[in-house]
Design a protein around this motif. Structure first.
Motif, PDB file in Angstrom:
ATOM      1  N   ARG A 123     -10.025 -20.553  13.175  1.00 37.48           N
ATOM      2  CA  ARG A 123      -9.651 -19.831  14.396  1.00 37.48           C
ATOM      3  C   ARG A 123      -8.827 -18.587  14.101  1.00 37.48           C
ATOM      4  NH1 ARG A 123      -4.505 -21.403  16.347  1.00 37.48           N
ATOM      5  NH2 ARG A 123      -5.183 -21.067  18.490  1.00 37.48           N
ATOM      6  N   ARG A 124      -8.306 -18.472  12.876  1.00 37.25           N
ATOM      7  CA  ARG A 124      -7.497 -17.311  12.511  1.00 37.25           C
ATOM      8  C   ARG A 124      -8.289 -16.257  11.725  1.00 37.25           C
ATOM      9  NH1 ARG A 124      -1.658 -19.211  10.372  1.00 37.25           N
ATOM     10  NH2 ARG A 124      -1.428 -16.931  10.397  1.00 37.25           N
ATOM     11  N   LEU A 125      -9.532 -16.547  11.450  1.00 33.74           N
ATOM     12  CA  LEU A 125     -10.363 -15.578  10.738  1.00 33.74           C
ATOM     13  C   LEU A 125     -10.653 -14.364  11.613  1.00 33.74           C
ATOM     14  CD1 LEU A 125     -12.981 -17.946   9.046  1.00 33.74           C
ATOM     15  CD2 LEU A 125     -11.286 -16.527   7.850  1.00 33.74           C
ATOM     16  N   ALA A 126     -10.930 -13.246  10.979  1.00 35.62           N
ATOM     17  CA  ALA A 126     -11.308 -12.038  11.708  1.00 35.62           C
ATOM     18  C   ALA A 126     -12.591 -12.295  12.490  1.00 35.62           C
ATOM     19  CB  ALA A 126     -11.505 -10.884  10.724  1.00 35.62           C
ATOM     20  N   PRO A 127     -12.799 -11.603  13.611  1.00 38.12           N
ATOM     21  CA  PRO A 127     -13.967 -11.837  14.463  1.00 38.12           C
ATOM     22  C   PRO A 127     -15.293 -11.775  13.716  1.00 38.12           C
ATOM     23  CG  PRO A 127     -12.402 -10.422  15.588  1.00 38.12           C
ATOM     24  CD  PRO A 127     -11.874 -10.608  14.197  1.00 38.12           C
ATOM     25  N   MET A 128     -15.404 -10.929  12.702  1.00 39.22           N
ATOM     26  CA  MET A 128     -16.676 -10.811  11.991  1.00 39.22           C
ATOM     27  C   MET A 128     -17.046 -12.095  11.238  1.00 39.22           C
ATOM     28  SD  MET A 128     -15.671  -8.338   8.754  1.00 39.22           S
ATOM     29  CE  MET A 128     -17.359  -8.332   8.161  1.00 39.22           C
ATOM     30  N   PHE A 129     -16.077 -12.982  11.015  1.00 36.20           N
ATOM     31  CA  PHE A 129     -16.342 -14.243  10.330  1.00 36.20           C
ATOM     32  C   PHE A 129     -16.371 -15.433  11.287  1.00 36.20           C
ATOM     33  CE2 PHE A 129     -14.168 -11.646   6.999  1.00 36.20           C
ATOM     34  CZ  PHE A 129     -15.301 -11.406   6.248  1.00 36.20           C
ATOM     35  N   GLN A 130     -16.269 -15.161  12.588  1.00 41.55           N
ATOM     36  CA  GLN A 130     -16.388 -16.213  13.583  1.00 41.55           C
ATOM     37  C   GLN A 130     -17.719 -16.011  14.300  1.00 41.55           C
ATOM     38  OE1 GLN A 130     -13.024 -17.595  15.756  1.00 41.55           O
ATOM     39  NE2 GLN A 130     -11.583 -16.291  14.643  1.00 41.55           N
ATOM     40  N   TYR A 131     -18.725 -16.709  13.810  1.00 36.53           N
ATOM     41  CA  TYR A 131     -20.084 -16.483  14.289  1.00 36.53           C
ATOM     42  C   TYR A 131     -20.253 -16.960  15.732  1.00 36.53           C
ATOM     43  CZ  TYR A 131     -20.799 -16.000   9.266  1.00 36.53           C
ATOM     44  OH  TYR A 131     -20.703 -15.607   7.953  1.00 36.53           O
ATOM     45  N   ALA A 132     -21.119 -16.267  16.449  1.00 33.78           N
ATOM     46  CA  ALA A 132     -21.409 -16.635  17.831  1.00 33.78           C
ATOM     47  C   ALA A 132     -22.024 -18.032  17.882  1.00 33.78           C
ATOM     48  CB  ALA A 132     -22.363 -15.621  18.443  1.00 33.78           C
ATOM     49  N   LEU A 178      -2.901 -13.385   4.944  1.00 34.47           N
ATOM     50  CA  LEU A 178      -4.102 -13.993   4.376  1.00 34.47           C
ATOM     51  C   LEU A 178      -5.355 -13.671   5.201  1.00 34.47           C
ATOM     52  CD1 LEU A 178      -2.733 -17.564   3.523  1.00 34.47           C
ATOM     53  CD2 LEU A 178      -3.505 -15.866   1.854  1.00 34.47           C
ATOM     54  N   PHE A 179      -5.158 -13.224   6.447  1.00 34.33           N
ATOM     55  CA  PHE A 179      -6.277 -13.082   7.377  1.00 34.33           C
ATOM     56  C   PHE A 179      -6.507 -11.618   7.756  1.00 34.33           C
ATOM     57  CE2 PHE A 179      -4.610 -17.355   7.842  1.00 34.33           C
ATOM     58  CZ  PHE A 179      -5.764 -18.125   7.756  1.00 34.33           C
ATOM     59  N   GLY A 180      -6.803 -10.810   6.767  1.00 33.21           N
ATOM     60  CA  GLY A 180      -7.136  -9.421   7.041  1.00 33.21           C
ATOM     61  C   GLY A 180      -8.537  -9.290   7.611  1.00 33.21           C
ATOM     62  N   GLU A 181      -8.886  -8.070   7.947  1.00 34.16           N
ATOM     63  CA  GLU A 181     -10.173  -7.813   8.590  1.00 34.16           C
ATOM     64  C   GLU A 181     -11.355  -8.266   7.737  1.00 34.16           C
ATOM     65  OE1 GLU A 181     -12.734  -4.036  10.427  1.00 34.16           O
ATOM     66  OE2 GLU A 181     -10.744  -3.716   9.535  1.00 34.16           O
ATOM     67  N   HIS A 182     -11.209  -8.186   6.427  1.00 32.49           N
ATOM     68  CA  HIS A 182     -12.303  -8.553   5.532  1.00 32.49           C
ATOM     69  C   HIS A 182     -11.958  -9.755   4.645  1.00 32.49           C
ATOM     70  CE1 HIS A 182     -14.315  -4.857   6.702  1.00 32.49           C
ATOM     71  NE2 HIS A 182     -13.194  -4.187   6.437  1.00 32.49           N
ATOM     72  N   SER A 183     -10.976 -10.527   5.054  1.00 34.61           N
ATOM     73  CA  SER A 183     -10.487 -11.630   4.217  1.00 34.61           C
ATOM     74  C   SER A 183     -11.104 -12.964   4.628  1.00 34.61           C
ATOM     75  CB  SER A 183      -8.962 -11.731   4.312  1.00 34.61           C
ATOM     76  OG  SER A 183      -8.349 -10.560   3.835  1.00 34.61           O
ATOM     77  N   HIS A 220     -11.800 -17.114   2.526  1.00 32.89           N
ATOM     78  CA  HIS A 220     -11.523 -17.866   1.305  1.00 32.89           C
ATOM     79  C   HIS A 220     -12.618 -18.880   0.955  1.00 32.89           C
ATOM     80  CE1 HIS A 220      -7.673 -16.269   2.739  1.00 32.89           C
ATOM     81  NE2 HIS A 220      -7.381 -16.162   1.447  1.00 32.89           N
ATOM     82  N   VAL A 221     -13.521 -19.128   1.872  1.00 31.05           N
ATOM     83  CA  VAL A 221     -14.765 -19.863   1.589  1.00 31.05           C
ATOM     84  C   VAL A 221     -15.845 -19.214   2.439  1.00 31.05           C
ATOM     85  CG1 VAL A 221     -13.806 -22.126   0.952  1.00 31.05           C
ATOM     86  CG2 VAL A 221     -14.247 -21.601   3.360  1.00 31.05           C
ATOM     87  N   ASP A 222     -17.084 -19.443   2.064  1.00 28.09           N
ATOM     88  CA  ASP A 222     -18.187 -18.878   2.828  1.00 28.09           C
ATOM     89  C   ASP A 222     -18.073 -19.279   4.296  1.00 28.09           C
ATOM     90  OD1 ASP A 222     -21.021 -19.111   4.041  1.00 28.09           O
ATOM     91  OD2 ASP A 222     -21.365 -17.904   2.243  1.00 28.09           O
ATOM     92  N   ALA A 223     -18.074 -18.295   5.183  1.00 31.29           N
ATOM     93  CA  ALA A 223     -17.859 -18.554   6.605  1.00 31.29           C
ATOM     94  C   ALA A 223     -18.965 -19.413   7.212  1.00 31.29           C
ATOM     95  CB  ALA A 223     -17.731 -17.236   7.363  1.00 31.29           C
ATOM     96  N   SER A 224     -20.183 -19.232   6.746  1.00 30.82           N
ATOM     97  CA  SER A 224     -21.280 -20.043   7.283  1.00 30.82           C
ATOM     98  C   SER A 224     -21.154 -21.499   6.848  1.00 30.82           C
ATOM     99  CB  SER A 224     -22.633 -19.473   6.841  1.00 30.82           C
ATOM    100  OG  SER A 224     -22.796 -19.558   5.432  1.00 30.82           O
ATOM    101  N   HIS A 225     -20.677 -21.726   5.622  1.00 24.46           N
ATOM    102  CA  HIS A 225     -20.445 -23.096   5.149  1.00 24.46           C
ATOM    103  C   HIS A 225     -19.331 -23.755   5.964  1.00 24.46           C
ATOM    104  CE1 HIS A 225     -22.077 -21.930   0.888  1.00 24.46           C
ATOM    105  NE2 HIS A 225     -23.009 -21.904   1.826  1.00 24.46           N
ATOM    106  N   LEU A 226     -18.295 -22.995   6.238  1.00 29.48           N
ATOM    107  CA  LEU A 226     -17.166 -23.523   6.999  1.00 29.48           C
ATOM    108  C   LEU A 226     -17.603 -23.938   8.395  1.00 29.48           C
ATOM    109  CD1 LEU A 226     -14.004 -23.881   6.885  1.00 29.48           C
ATOM    110  CD2 LEU A 226     -13.902 -21.707   8.125  1.00 29.48           C
ATOM    111  N   SER A 227     -18.328 -23.078   9.084  1.00 30.13           N
ATOM    112  CA  SER A 227     -18.744 -23.402  10.452  1.00 30.13           C
ATOM    113  C   SER A 227     -19.711 -24.579  10.467  1.00 30.13           C
ATOM    114  CB  SER A 227     -19.378 -22.181  11.128  1.00 30.13           C
ATOM    115  OG  SER A 227     -20.549 -21.769  10.455  1.00 30.13           O
ATOM    116  N   ALA A 228     -20.585 -24.656   9.472  1.00 26.34           N
ATOM    117  CA  ALA A 228     -21.522 -25.785   9.404  1.00 26.34           C
ATOM    118  C   ALA A 228     -20.772 -27.097   9.195  1.00 26.34           C
ATOM    119  CB  ALA A 228     -22.529 -25.564   8.286  1.00 26.34           C
ATOM    120  N   ALA A 229     -19.790 -27.087   8.291  1.00 27.29           N
ATOM    121  CA  ALA A 229     -19.018 -28.305   8.027  1.00 27.29           C
ATOM    122  C   ALA A 229     -18.277 -28.759   9.275  1.00 27.29           C
ATOM    123  CB  ALA A 229     -18.045 -28.070   6.879  1.00 27.29           C
TER     124      ALA A 229
END
Length: 398
Positions: A265-274, A225-230, A232-241
């Motif tokens: 924590r299992r998302l690809a690095p590109m979806f884990q914002y600094a 489920l956690f490929g490089e470009h995978s 399942h919800v907007d990453a910015s919404h997830l981090s804000a929540a």
């Protein structure tokens, strides 16, 4: 009013005098639901009764003292009358203008609470503004915003209102956002499992309706489920929540937010914002913090964020200290929080509610020595005396 109404009003004045004309004016405006004009007409009647000029000259301050109080009382009564009439029509926005003026806002809050989010309304933007941005009923306003305008707007708005809402209202709004986003995440994960699971040898994908509603259960054993470009919800919404969830109390909403950290924590690095310290490892750090609020690994979390504080660069220390103070406070460890605040946050004691002040913490701890010493250091005579008096009162009560 039509031309004939003007003529009729003049005829009434000629026939029945000023009182009759004023009564006819009020009756006509009320029947036509011209409530703004009705407000003016009611005040006009009071001015006449008091013997004041009907065309106001000067300011209210120029009205003789013995008549000013009566006019002010009538002003309050007119606000109440017109505000209630607008509420009866379901016009919350206009009712708010009058009832807020006389501090009878509970009526508006109750009316807002009865609004069905499923119904479409032309005045929805006005209602959301009154409820959320003007504070009539923040929880209802946020519910309507989330329902009508979606997660993206809700996330942006939460940042805007964060410092202007009470902790209880803020937590209630964050809970709505978390539940909405969690539902979206679960739905998306189920769909992905159903779509791609069979080719991954996932037998559960054959009956997606039987898939669990728990995010950790859905992602367990499914690294695909956690490929490089995978995602399942907007990453910015997830981090804000997740960030907002630090305001939640232990309970179902906090549990859902912790599930977000397990997913994030299992998302690809590109979806884990600094992110800035002490949440530079965003989902790992938040997972530890949120679990501590739930009572898990408390000492580990306290030690973890204390270490972050001690190792932080000077410019990052206030933010790290604010997080540690907030965590200790939430854990009921006010005395420890006071010590951290005195050492690291003495120069920023009113940061828009981002962390409790020394005064807040001393009150919770029932120990005002820290406030007394702190106030002396800052040259704050007001807080110094308040601390002395409270300390003496506390001593007498023991």
């Amino acid at each position: 009013m039509s031309t004939s109404q003007f003529d009729e009003l003049q005829e009434t004045l000629d026939k029945d005098g000023v009182e009759g004309a004023l009564e006819a004016l009020v009756t006509a405006l009320r029947s036509e639901k011209k409530y703004h004009e009705l407000f003016d007409a009611l005040l006009l009647g009071k001015r006449y009764a008091l013997g004041l000029p009907l065309v106001q000259k000067g300011t209210l301050g120029e009205v003789p003292d013995e008549k000013r109080r009566a006019l002010e009382d009538e002003y309050v009564a007119c606000c109440r009358t017109v505000g209630d009439l607008y509420l009866a029509e379901g016009d919350v926005a206009h009712a708010w203008v009058y009832l807020r003026t006389i501090d009878e806002t509970a009526k508006v809050s109750e009316a807002l609470e009865r609004i069905d989010p499923a119904l479409e309304r032309e005045d929805l933007d006005q209602i959301i503004d009154v409820a959320l941005h003007q504070g009539a009923n923040p929880r209802k306003g946020y519910e309507l915003l989330l329902k009508s305008y979606g997660t993206c707007n809700a996330v942006t708005t939460m940042d805007q209102i964060y410092g202007r809402t009470s902790p209880a209202d803020r937590a209630a709004c964050v809970g709505m956002l978390v539940r909405q986003l969690h539902g979206d995440l679960v739905e998306s994960l189920r769909a992905d499992i159903a779509h791609r699971g069979a080719e991954q040898g996932d037998q559960a994908a054959e009956s997606p309706e039987a898939l669990p509603s728990s995010v950790p259960e859905l992602i367990a054993g499914r690294d695909w489920l956690f490929g490089e470009h995978s995602y399942h919800v907007d990453a910015s919404h997830l981090s804000a929540a997740v960030r907002f969830s630090r305001d939640l109390e232990p309970g179902p909403d906090l549990d859902l937010a912790i599930e977000f950290t397990e997913y994030g924590r299992r998302l690809a690095p590109m979806f884990q914002y600094a992110s800035d310290p002490p949440f530079d490892k965003f989902y790992d750090d938040h997972g530890l913090y949120l679990k501590a609020l739930r009572g898990e690994n408390v000492e580990q979390a306290v030690a973890h964020f204390q270490q972050k504080l001690e190792k932080a660069e000077d410019d990052a220390k206030p933010a790290c200290a604010a997080v540690q103070v907030s965590l200790l406070d939430r854990l009921g460890r006010a005395r420890e929080a006071i010590a951290v605040s005195l050492e690291h946050l003495s120069h920023v004691q009113d940061a828009g509610g981002a962390f409790p002040t020394v005064a807040d913490l001393c009150q919770k701890a029932g120990d005002y020595r820290g406030l007394i010493d702190f106030s002396r250091q800052r040259g704050d005579l007001v807080s110094f005396l308040a601390g002395l008096v409270e300390a003496r009162a506390e001593g007498r009560s023991k």
